[in-house]
Design a protein around this motif. Structure first.
Motif, short mmCIF file in Angstrom:
data_model
loop_
_atom_site.label_atom_id
_atom_site.label_comp_id
_atom_site.label_asym_id
_atom_site.label_seq_id
_atom_site.Cartn_x
_atom_site.Cartn_y
_atom_site.Cartn_z
N ALA A 130 0.84 -1.20 0.00
CA ALA A 130 0.00 0.00 0.00
C ALA A 130 0.88 1.25 0.00
CB ALA A 130 -0.92 0.00 1.21
N THR A 131 0.35 2.34 -0.55
CA THR A 131 1.08 3.60 -0.57
C THR A 131 0.19 4.72 -0.04
OG1 THR A 131 0.38 4.12 -2.84
CG2 THR A 131 2.43 2.87 -2.57
N ILE A 170 1.84 4.23 7.13
CA ILE A 170 0.77 3.25 6.91
C ILE A 170 0.82 2.23 8.04
CG2 ILE A 170 -0.04 1.35 5.45
CD1 ILE A 170 0.82 2.95 3.03
N SER A 171 -0.36 1.87 8.55
CA SER A 171 -0.49 0.81 9.55
C SER A 171 -1.49 -0.22 9.02
CB SER A 171 -0.99 1.37 10.89
OG SER A 171 -1.21 0.32 11.81
N GLY A 172 -1.14 -1.51 9.11
CA GLY A 172 -2.02 -2.57 8.62
C GLY A 172 -1.84 -2.76 7.12
N GLY A 173 -2.76 -3.52 6.51
CA GLY A 173 -2.73 -3.76 5.08
C GLY A 173 -1.62 -4.69 4.63
N VAL A 174 -1.19 -5.61 5.51
CA VAL A 174 -0.10 -6.53 5.18
C VAL A 174 -0.61 -7.62 4.25
CG1 VAL A 174 1.60 -8.14 6.11
CG2 VAL A 174 1.02 -6.06 7.37
N GLY A 199 -3.80 5.16 6.81
CA GLY A 199 -2.74 5.91 6.17
C GLY A 199 -2.77 7.36 6.57
N GLY A 200 -1.58 7.95 6.77
CA GLY A 200 -1.50 9.36 7.15
C GLY A 200 -0.95 9.52 8.54
N SER A 201 -1.74 10.15 9.43
CA SER A 201 -1.29 10.45 10.79
C SER A 201 -1.37 9.21 11.65
CB SER A 201 -2.13 11.58 11.38
OG SER A 201 -1.99 12.75 10.63
N ILE A 202 -0.32 8.41 11.60
CA ILE A 202 -0.27 7.15 12.34
C ILE A 202 1.20 6.84 12.62
CG2 ILE A 202 -0.16 5.63 10.32
CD1 ILE A 202 -2.31 4.98 13.42
N ASN A 203 1.44 6.12 13.71
CA ASN A 203 2.80 5.71 14.05
C ASN A 203 3.77 6.89 14.11
OD1 ASN A 203 1.90 3.08 14.13
ND2 ASN A 203 2.55 2.62 12.04
N GLY A 204 3.32 7.98 14.77
CA GLY A 204 4.19 9.12 14.97
C GLY A 204 4.11 10.21 13.94
N ALA A 205 3.51 9.94 12.80
CA ALA A 205 3.40 10.95 11.76
C ALA A 205 2.24 11.90 12.06
CB ALA A 205 3.20 10.30 10.40
#
Length: 903
Positions: free
Chosen positions: A858-859, A865-869, A878-884
């Protein structure tokens, strides 16, 4: 009024095929043909004031095409006697994803690899699955078989009288699917080869049968019979019958019998005990130390032309999943000249029946159903308090306690909810962001497929009106959610969500709630019906009547009914019936208690639910005419009474729906566009379909225009036209757009609620679609819009990647398309800051639809990005996740792209 958000997501049915020899294994199959996968995403962010906001996308859909497939078993070799008929059992299974029928044929093999042709080779049905023809009528095709359904049949063929010892004849058995894929025109077929070897010695044939082919877990006992016969011209000796039972099928001790010893029970534990009378004896043991987990019978001899049987009983173990147990026995013998190697009998199936069950509660650890759905038990999820206008979140756990995969429809009893008027209820998936969809396409949102013992979190969000406050007289506010099995609608369980307080009073008969929450409050009769229920000829409609004691002392009350105004007790239209019952205990009249027209003693300021059941005559005409029903409640002691006006309408079964509720933001003086879909979910054509929009505060200065989304792209563009009267055949739908204009004077933070009502008429049978005289149908959704200089919109598009090479084969669009199982679909979600101010913490949340898994990388245009493995399901962010922390300036976009692969 309280609104329940009906959002759709089509069902993708998992098909299971159980392929076994002595035990079974489970294989997942393709999604069912005709399945429509729907999905909707959401975007969340913080506005310029730091308040979290949410916007929902349009719904995209993918249609599953039919794929033909089959399994034909089995190649086999049989011994036979010259001049005799030999029977050869086979099983054909539909391993495709749709209903199919298969042509069957049998022919002698051509070439040099055989010595003779078999004559009178015919095919017979074997529906009792005993390895023998059901009758004398040959067949040339199977029945229509659903996905994973099997058809048992037998080949009967005669060996020529001139055939000699060890000569061979061969048959080819062909099954051909009636379904032909387009545009490839691929024909699906399978072939078995049967070999028949002539013997002038002993020829033993063994067939297996069972007294029943289906049952519950646990159940039994059932009788298994191994029938043997010597078709040869010399005696056979040392005949060994062996049966290893599949897991879940349990041998019943001391149940075996041999036809040669009548009703005498065979001993189970001694393999050296010769039972019977010499020279015909049997050495029998079953699941003992001598038998190594099987049934074993060694018969000393079988004379030419003789036959007999060994029978024993089995039970079905407890706790088995719905499945099919397959069992094949084995046999060997000495034919007078040599030892014949082990051969197999026909295959015998036993289906473990589905036993659906469900528990809904508020606990992630306790799978026990609550005592009676009262607050404080595991069947109630409690939020102590919330601010007026806030969104209250309730997490409920739905558990599949049955023995098979199931889909559980989730419904909200909004009629009996005690939340304030104008509360909006919305259902979300377990992530709390992705709207709950209708995966089985029956018009009700659901959990998607749950395996036995699996659970799923359903999130209910209640958007409170800004004018509501208090604690409902100390009782708080309740709403009941029901989980209903898709396998059996009589199997359901409820959970009650409770809000304690919103921070910020004669006798009265009301409908669907007490005096605080019901309709028809005040002294009647009303000029028009308070509640109108649809009813079919010979059907029933249930009115939920609440008797509210508004006097200064406790007491009981009596109920009467009439079709007349002024009220004349018990004067009912000819052929109609009305009866009163106490509620059966679920507090919603879903079950009925004792028949009675008298309430219990009701305390001051309390109420009691009574159920009025109206039954229509079988000859009632479905003419959309209202049949008035007047209900009267009165006290014999004080004379206090109230009359309420209700009605029933005799109808066919049309249905009209609009999806889904939307949430968004707009600047003062600007506009926002929401997308909705109008669907004919019934079985009759509808006409004169149109949509109106009503502002809950008509003086607020908001206005709107409704358009038909001509190109179905979810955006307002030049080709879209103002909505006029529409016509929909059963099963059809079309998208609309509502453009909402905010007043320039609107204050920041103000919320506007637009109620959209779709109405339509059942087709009146004439050729003029402009005459609208048929039955009126309606549905509603609500769009909640906040004034904010920060706002965001989100569009979800899809494209086909048929060969899953990570390259889209088509342009991205919001319209539905068809794909085959195993293909990939690429989703592109574009969230745009359509406001004048920057937005912070922007992110996009979505989930893999049912029967798909993430595929590829995923992009996202900004952030993480979190998930979607790949190879997993679940959610993707996607976006503001994992510190972003993604900030979008006015006009900037956040784009999340990912792909899923269909099973």
């Amino acid at each position: 009024m309280m609104k329940y958000n009906h959002q759709n997501k089509a069902l993708i049915v998992w098909v299971l095929i159980f392929s076994m020899l002595l035990s079974f294994a489970v294989h997942a199959k393709s999604p069912a043909a005709g399945t429509l996968i729907k999905n909707q995403a959401s975007a969340t962010y913080k506005d310029a004031d730091g308040v979290e906001q949410m916007a929902t996308s349009n719904v995209v859909a993918t249609l599953i095409q039919q794929v033909g497939a089959m399994e034909l078993v089995q190649d086999q070799t049989r011994l036979g006697v010259a001049g005799n008929i030999v029977y050869l059992p086979h099983v054909l299974t539909n391993t495709g994803n749709g209903v199919d029928r298969y042509d069957l044929s049998v022919a002698n093999m051509t070439g040099d690899d055989y010595d003779f042709d078999l004559s009178k080779a015919l095919i017979y049905a074997d529906k009792d699955k005993d390895g023998l023809p059901d009758g004398t009528m040959p067949i040339t095709s199977t029945d229509a078989l659903a996905a994973n359904e099997s058809f048992y049949f037998v080949i009967g063929a005669e060996i020529p009288a001139t055939a000699s010892n060890t000569q061979q004849g061969k048959l080819t058995i062909k099954g051909v699917s009636n379904f032909v894929e387009t545009p490839t025109d691929i024909v699906v077929e399978k072939i078995n080869t049967d070999t028949v070897i002539v013997s002038d010695e002993a020829v033993i044939n063994v067939v297996k049968s069972m007294s029943a082919n289906s049952g519950a877990s646990p159940s039994g006992a059932y009788t298994i019979t191994l029938s043997y016969a010597n078709k040869g011209v010399v005696a056979a000796s040392n005949i060994v019958l062996s049966d290893s039972l599949p897991t879940g099928m349990v041998y019943k001790p001391n149940s075996a019998r041999w036809s040669e010893t009548a009703n005498s029970v065979l001993t189970d534990n001694d393999s050296n005990d010769a039972q019977g009378t010499a020279p015909k004896t049997v050495k029998y043991c079953a699941y003992s130390a001598d038998c190594n987990a099987k049934v074993s019978a060694i018969i000393s001899q079988i004379a030419p032309g003789a036959s007999g049987e060994i029978s024993f009983e089995v039970t079905i173990d407890t706790g088995l999943a719905a499945s099919t147990l397959l069992n094949i026995a084995e046999f060997s013998y000495h034919n007078g000249a040599s030892n014949i190697p082990v051969a197999k009998t026909n295959q015998v199936p036993f289906e473990i029946l589905q036993q659906p069950a469900v528990v809904a509660n508020g606990s992630t650890t306790d799978a026990t159903d609550g005592a009676d759905n009262k607050k404080g038990t595991t069947d109630s999820f409690i939020v102590d308090s919330a601010n007026r206008g806030a969104t209250v979140i309730f997490d409920n756990i739905i558990r599949n306690t049955g023995n098979s995969e199931d889909v559980f429809d989730i419904s909200i009893d909004d009629l009996n909810a005690t939340f304030p008027a104008d509360t909006v209820f919305q259902l979300f998936q377990s992530d709390g962001f992705t709207p709950l969809m209708d995966s089985n396409n029956n018009g009700t949102v659901d959990t998607g497929i749950l395996a036995p013992n699996a659970s799923y979190k359903v999130v209910l969000k209640a958007i409170l009106p800004v004018v509501a406050s208090g604690n409902n007289g100390g009782a708080g506010f309740d709403v009941t959610k029901k989980a209903t099995s898709s396998l059996d609608s009589s199997v359901f369980n409820t959970v009650t969500d409770h809000l304690g307080e919103i921070i910020g009073d004669s006798v009265d008969l009301t409908n669907n709630g007490d005096i605080a929450t019901g309709s028809g409050v005040g002294i009647g009769p009303e000029a028009s019906a308070v509640t109108t229920e649809n009813i079919v000829p010979a059907g029933q409609a249930v009115f939920k009547l609440f008797v509210n004691n508004t006097s200064s002392s406790s007491g009981s009350y009596e109920l009467q009914a009439s079709s007349k105004k002024p009220f004349e007790a018990n004067v009912i239209e000819a052929g109609w019936q009305i009866a009163f019952y106490h509620d059966g205990g679920n507090s919603d009249c879903s079950t009925l208690g004792a028949a009675s027209d008298t309430t219990s003693n009701i305390a001051v300021a309390a109420s009691q639910l009574m159920c009025a059941v109206v039954t229509a005559p079988a000859n009632a005409i479905a003419d959309a005419k209202e049949h008035p029903v007047y209900f009267k409640v009165y006290s014999r002691l004080t004379g206090a009474f109230d009359i309420k006006h209700d009605a029933v309408v005799v109808v066919e079964q049309p249905a009209l729906s609009m999806a889904a509720n939307q949430v968004g933001q707009v600047e003062p003086g600007a506009s926002v566009v929401y997308s909705h879909r109008i669907s004919n979910n019934g079985n009759t054509a509808l006409e004169c379909i149109n949509v109106t929009s009503v502002d809950l505060d008509p003086q607020s200065g908001w206005s709107s225009v409704i358009y038909k989304d001509i190109n179905a792209d979810g955006q307002l563009d030049a080709g879209d036209t103002p909505l006029g009267n529409q016509v929909l055949d059963a099963g059809q739908s079309f998208p609309i757009l509502i453009k909402l204009f905010a007043p320039t004077t609107a204050a920041m933070g103000v919320k506007n609620t637009q109620t959209l009502t779709v109405s339509g008429h059942q087709n009146d049978g004439d050729a003029d679609p402009s005459t609208c005289t048929g039955l009126i149908l309606t549905d509603q959704v609500q769009d909640v819009t906040s004034i904010n200089t920060s706002k965001m919109s989100i569009i979800k598009e899809q494209a086909i990647d048929a060969d899953c090479d990570h390259n889209a084969d088509s342009t991205f669009s919001t319209t539905a398309f068809q794909v085959q199982p195993g293909a990939c679909v690429v989703y592109r979600l574009t969230a745009t800051n359509t406001g004048a101010s920057p937005v912070k913490n922007a992110r996009i949340d979505d989930a893999a639809p049912t029967f798909t898994q993430f595929f590829g990388v995923a992009t996202v245009s900004q952030g993480n990005i979190s998930g979607g493995v790949t190879g997993t399901d679940g959610t993707i962010t996607g976006g503001s996740i994992n510190g972003a922390n993604v900030t979008l300036q006015s006009g900037q976009t956040l784009v999340l792209t990912f792909a899923v692969k269909l099973d």
